[in-house]
Write an enzyme that holds these catalytic residues in place. Structure first.
Site, mmCIF file in Angstrom:
data_model
loop_
_atom_site.group_PDB
_atom_site.id
_atom_site.type_symbol
_atom_site.label_atom_id
_atom_site.label_comp_id
_atom_site.label_asym_id
_atom_site.label_seq_id
_atom_site.Cartn_x
_atom_site.Cartn_y
_atom_site.Cartn_z
ATOM 1 N N SER A 1 0.865 -1.189 0.000
ATOM 2 C CA SER A 1 0.000 0.000 0.000
ATOM 3 C C SER A 1 0.897 1.233 0.000
ATOM 4 C CB SER A 1 -0.903 0.021 1.244
ATOM 5 O OG SER A 1 -1.827 -1.026 1.209
ATOM 6 N N TRP B 1 -7.241 3.266 -6.327
ATOM 7 C CA TRP B 1 -8.271 2.390 -5.770
ATOM 8 C C TRP B 1 -7.952 2.035 -4.323
ATOM 9 C CZ3 TRP B 1 -7.820 -2.405 -3.573
ATOM 10 C CH2 TRP B 1 -9.034 -3.038 -3.262
ATOM 11 N N LYS B 2 -6.708 1.629 -4.042
ATOM 12 C CA LYS B 2 -6.345 1.202 -2.680
ATOM 13 C C LYS B 2 -6.414 2.372 -1.701
ATOM 14 C CE LYS B 2 -5.187 -1.540 0.587
ATOM 15 N NZ LYS B 2 -4.033 -2.425 0.664
ATOM 16 N N ILE B 3 -6.000 3.555 -2.151
ATOM 17 C CA ILE B 3 -6.084 4.735 -1.286
ATOM 18 C C ILE B 3 -7.541 5.015 -0.935
ATOM 19 C CG2 ILE B 3 -5.776 7.243 -1.260
ATOM 20 C CD1 ILE B 3 -3.205 6.728 -2.964
#
Length: 308
Positions: free
Chosen positions: A100, A174-176
């Protein structure tokens, strides 16, 4: 242990998530070479058949190198630093990073790899180590579509699904967004749980009812045992959640999106990270919010669901 990776697939980073994910590949029948800064963390992988490599530069002999580390700087050092994967003459065909990290940091890494002829796939995941061990991770990838297609069977072995969202660093965005929502939901879940408990509803009854309602999700279900029994065994620390919340606020500013709820949550998580800077689960937020409400919680010692 070996000084040269002999498998086509390599894995760097064996923290809670990395160890669980690498084990999934080994158990799926893939030959795997692994390296970790703290060598002893590779022991569980060696016991199930992985090759432990003593020199991370030797991982360049793998065709595909997976990385799962804590920060952008960690990834840069592992790849480009002294003794890093790219410090010798050998080159992997591709690097698949599942950490991440920020989209800007990931873009810098992509340029550095592309400049030396190494393909790069960004592939962060949704889930913690418990979810990874259960084979329920979601992998979301971006980068060259051909590279995604080449490793899709490996990504599929890591969890319940793998998705391709586009070129460049879109998976980082997307991950944020995902982890920003992660923080907002735990803040809201703890607040409403305390309100219900202070009114007289047992914590386990309230949370189980939420899980059975339209508001229930995999997330509320797997956090329920921790909140009911005050079991804050680490899955994700307040410090790491704060890092991701700050990435979310930064991305919102970059794209010109106002996020008042996330901003307030970020401040709450910052306070939590100062109170609990060490190895404890972020769901300890429940205790801090209870203290603010003048409540002293006790573990209910009730078995609720399977935690997933």
């Amino acid at each position: 242990m070996s000084s040269k990776a002999s498998h086509d697939i390599g894995w760097i980073g064996l923290g809670r998530m990395g160890e669980a994910m690498a084990a999934r590949l080994v158990k799926a029948g893939h030959g795997l070479s692994v390296w970790n800064r703290t060598a002893s963390k590779a022991d569980p992988l060696a016991q199930i058949g992985a090759e432990v490599v003593t020199d991370k530069a030797a991982m360049a002999h793998c065709a595909t190198v997976f990385t799962m580390v804590s920060t952008t700087d960690d990834l840069k050092d592992i790849l480009f630093g002294a003794g890093g994967v790219l410090s010798g003459n050998a080159r992997p065909k591709r690097v698949v990073d599942m950490s991440s990290i920020s989209d800007t940091g990931s873009a810098e890494i992509r340029k550095g790899l592309t400049d030396v002829g190494v393909a790069y796939l960004s592939a962060p995941v949704s889930g913690n180590a418990k979810v990874a061990k259960a084979g329920k991770l979601l992998v979301v990838a971006s980068g060259p579509k051909a590279e995604y297609d080449a490793v899709q069977p490996l990504l599929a072995a890591l969890g319940r699904a793998a998705m391709y969202v586009g070129e460049g660093e879109l998976s980082r965005v997307w991950k944020i967004a995902h982890n920003t929502m992660f923080g907002v939901i735990i803040q809201s879940l703890c607040e409403i749980t305390l309100m219900a408990e202070k009114a007289g509803i047992a914590r386990h009854v309230f949370l189980e009812s939420i899980n059975q309602s339209v508001l229930g999700s995999m997330y509320t279900r797997y956090k329920t045992p921790a909140l009911v029994n005050l079991d804050f065994t680490t899955t994700f620390t307040p410090k790491l959640l704060l890092k991701d919340m700050e990435l979310g606020i930064g991305a919102a500013k970059q794209f010109g999106v106002v996020m008042p709820t996330a901003s307030v949550t970020r401040d709450s998580i910052a306070s939590l990270a100062h109170q609990y800077p060490g190895d404890i689960d972020f769901s300890v937020l429940l205790l801090e919010l209870a203290r603010s409400a003048g409540m002293k919680l006790e573990a209910e010692n009730v078995k609720v669901g399977d935690g997933l």
